[in-house]
Design a protein around this motif. Structure first.
Motif, PDB file in Angstrom:
ATOM      1  N   THR A   1      64.618  65.494  49.458  1.00  0.00           N
ATOM      2  CA  THR A   1      65.220  66.401  50.487  1.00  0.00           C
ATOM      3  C   THR A   1      64.069  66.264  51.741  1.00  0.00           C
ATOM      4  O   THR A   1      64.574  66.488  52.961  1.00  0.00           O
ATOM      5  CB  THR A   1      65.468  67.762  50.077  1.00  0.00           C
ATOM      6  OG1 THR A   1      64.209  68.354  49.264  1.00  0.00           O
ATOM      7  CG2 THR A   1      66.486  67.736  49.001  1.00  0.00           C
TER       8      THR A   1
ATOM      9  N   LEU B   1      65.270  65.511  55.543  1.00  0.00           N
ATOM     10  CA  LEU B   1      64.917  66.503  56.783  1.00  0.00           C
ATOM     11  C   LEU B   1      64.053  65.995  57.925  1.00  0.00           C
ATOM     12  O   LEU B   1      64.251  66.351  58.995  1.00  0.00           O
ATOM     13  CB  LEU B   1      64.242  67.801  56.011  1.00  0.00           C
ATOM     14  CG  LEU B   1      65.342  68.715  55.292  1.00  0.00           C
ATOM     15  CD1 LEU B   1      64.574  69.918  54.623  1.00  0.00           C
ATOM     16  CD2 LEU B   1      66.515  68.998  55.922  1.00  0.00           C
TER      17      LEU B   1
ATOM     18  N   LEU C   1      73.387  68.024  55.351  1.00  0.00           N
ATOM     19  CA  LEU C   1      72.081  68.634  55.933  1.00  0.00           C
ATOM     20  C   LEU C   1      71.855  69.951  55.288  1.00  0.00           C
ATOM     21  O   LEU C   1      70.770  70.274  54.954  1.00  0.00           O
ATOM     22  CB  LEU C   1      72.255  68.806  57.481  1.00  0.00           C
ATOM     23  CG  LEU C   1      70.941  69.389  58.311  1.00  0.00           C
ATOM     24  CD1 LEU C   1      69.762  68.867  57.972  1.00  0.00           C
ATOM     25  CD2 LEU C   1      71.349  69.712  59.639  1.00  0.00           C
TER      26      LEU C   1
ATOM     27  N   LEU D   1      68.854  71.190  53.017  1.00  0.00           N
ATOM     28  CA  LEU D   1      67.973  72.308  53.604  1.00  0.00           C
ATOM     29  C   LEU D   1      67.958  73.291  52.348  1.00  0.00           C
ATOM     30  O   LEU D   1      66.720  73.837  51.882  1.00  0.00           O
ATOM     31  CB  LEU D   1      68.311  72.814  54.800  1.00  0.00           C
ATOM     32  CG  LEU D   1      67.526  73.797  55.420  1.00  0.00           C
ATOM     33  CD1 LEU D   1      66.166  73.246  55.710  1.00  0.00           C
ATOM     34  CD2 LEU D   1      68.066  74.343  56.588  1.00  0.00           C
TER      35      LEU D   1
ATOM     36  N   HIS E   1      66.056  72.295  49.136  1.00  0.00           N
ATOM     37  CA  HIS E   1      64.626  71.983  49.534  1.00  0.00           C
ATOM     38  C   HIS E   1      63.874  73.448  49.629  1.00  0.00           C
ATOM     39  O   HIS E   1      62.845  73.568  49.028  1.00  0.00           O
ATOM     40  CB  HIS E   1      64.502  71.457  51.084  1.00  0.00           C
ATOM     41  CG  HIS E   1      63.031  70.870  51.454  1.00  0.00           C
ATOM     42  ND1 HIS E   1      62.456  69.832  50.892  1.00  0.00           N
ATOM     43  CD2 HIS E   1      62.131  71.492  52.045  1.00  0.00           C
ATOM     44  CE1 HIS E   1      61.333  69.734  51.213  1.00  0.00           C
ATOM     45  NE2 HIS E   1      61.022  70.730  51.957  1.00  0.00           N
TER      46      HIS E   1
ATOM     47  N   LEU F   1      64.219  79.484  61.212  1.00  0.00           N
ATOM     48  CA  LEU F   1      65.504  78.840  61.075  1.00  0.00           C
ATOM     49  C   LEU F   1      66.584  79.718  61.007  1.00  0.00           C
ATOM     50  O   LEU F   1      67.673  79.452  61.624  1.00  0.00           O
ATOM     51  CB  LEU F   1      65.774  78.013  59.734  1.00  0.00           C
ATOM     52  CG  LEU F   1      64.986  76.917  59.613  1.00  0.00           C
ATOM     53  CD1 LEU F   1      64.908  76.307  58.164  1.00  0.00           C
ATOM     54  CD2 LEU F   1      65.546  75.627  60.518  1.00  0.00           C
TER      55      LEU F   1
END
Length: 226
Positions: free
Chosen positions: A21, A25, A68, A72, A75, A121
């Motif tokens: 992952t 990313l 994605l 994410l 991860h 984020l």
């Protein structure tokens, strides 16, 4: 099936997921940074808006957004699980901490750096991705594209957000300095000839990507890009 699940719940399995992952990313960051760097053309955001329009309307790109976010999320989850696992393995602090003798401080602080990036984020997604995908961007540019550039200009008038972005990009740089080469190592891609090249590439990737991302809100706040 049970053995497959156990493989990915083991310590090695968790690190393997982090490596896979992580590389995914890293690739995404490269594409995202290239697109955002179009603002440096200083053409009123027209080229940037064109690129953002393509990314937002292309069905392949939109489908990859699901991958994605899945990558994410995986991860993040695996990262926290590894942090908790490492802490559980060392419940008592050593009287003398000699960790720095074998590793950099940021290698031992991936949990903290990851947490700071998670906060960033959440803010970033709420400010830009939600607006571009759900709530809509009220203005359009002269080409008829949603003016995401104008939203960036308005957002980065707030000095607190600019500071948040810069600090987050410093965290990203340190996170990548460890994560880039670590991902290759976890996947077993080690070779005495190629490992130094990977480490050098990881260093420059971490610095350039983070500096570019940090520079964007700064130049907008200072009015150097309009």
């Amino acid at each position: 099936m049970a053995s497959f699940g156990n493989a990915f719940s083991s310590s090695i399995g968790k690190k393997l997921i982090m490596g896979i992952t992580g590389l995914f990313l890293i690739t995404f960051l490269l594409v995202h940074c290239f697109l955002n760097s179009l603002i440096f053309l200083n053409d009123g955001g027209l080229t940037f808006n064109e690129g953002a329009h393509f990314m937002g309307t292309n069905w392949i790109i939109r489908s990859m957004e699901i991958v994605l976010f899945a990558g994410l999320l995986l991860h993040i989850i695996q990262g926290f699980r590894l942090v908790l696992q490492n802490r559980a393995a060392r419940p008592e602090r050593y009287a003398v901490n000699t960790g720095s003798a074998n590793s950099k401080w940021y290698s031992r602080s991936m949990g903290l750096l990851g947490t700071l990036l998670l906060i960033f984020l959440i803010v970033h997604i709420s400010k830009f991705w939600v607006a571009s995908r759900f709530t809509g961007i009220p203005s359009v540019d002269v080409n008829g594209n949603h003016d995401l550039f104008a939203l960036m200009v308005e957002t980065f008038k707030n000095p607190l957000l600019v500071i948040l972005y810069v600090l987050s990009m410093i965290s990203l740089a340190y996170h990548l300095l460890h994560g880039f080469s670590s991902a290759f190592q976890t996947l077993g891609w080690n070779h005495k000839k190629y490992t130094p090249i990977i480490k050098a590439l990881g260093f420059w990737y971490s610095i350039v990507i983070s500096v570019l991302f940090a520079a964007m809100p700064v130049v907008m706040y200072l009015g150097l890009i309009n």
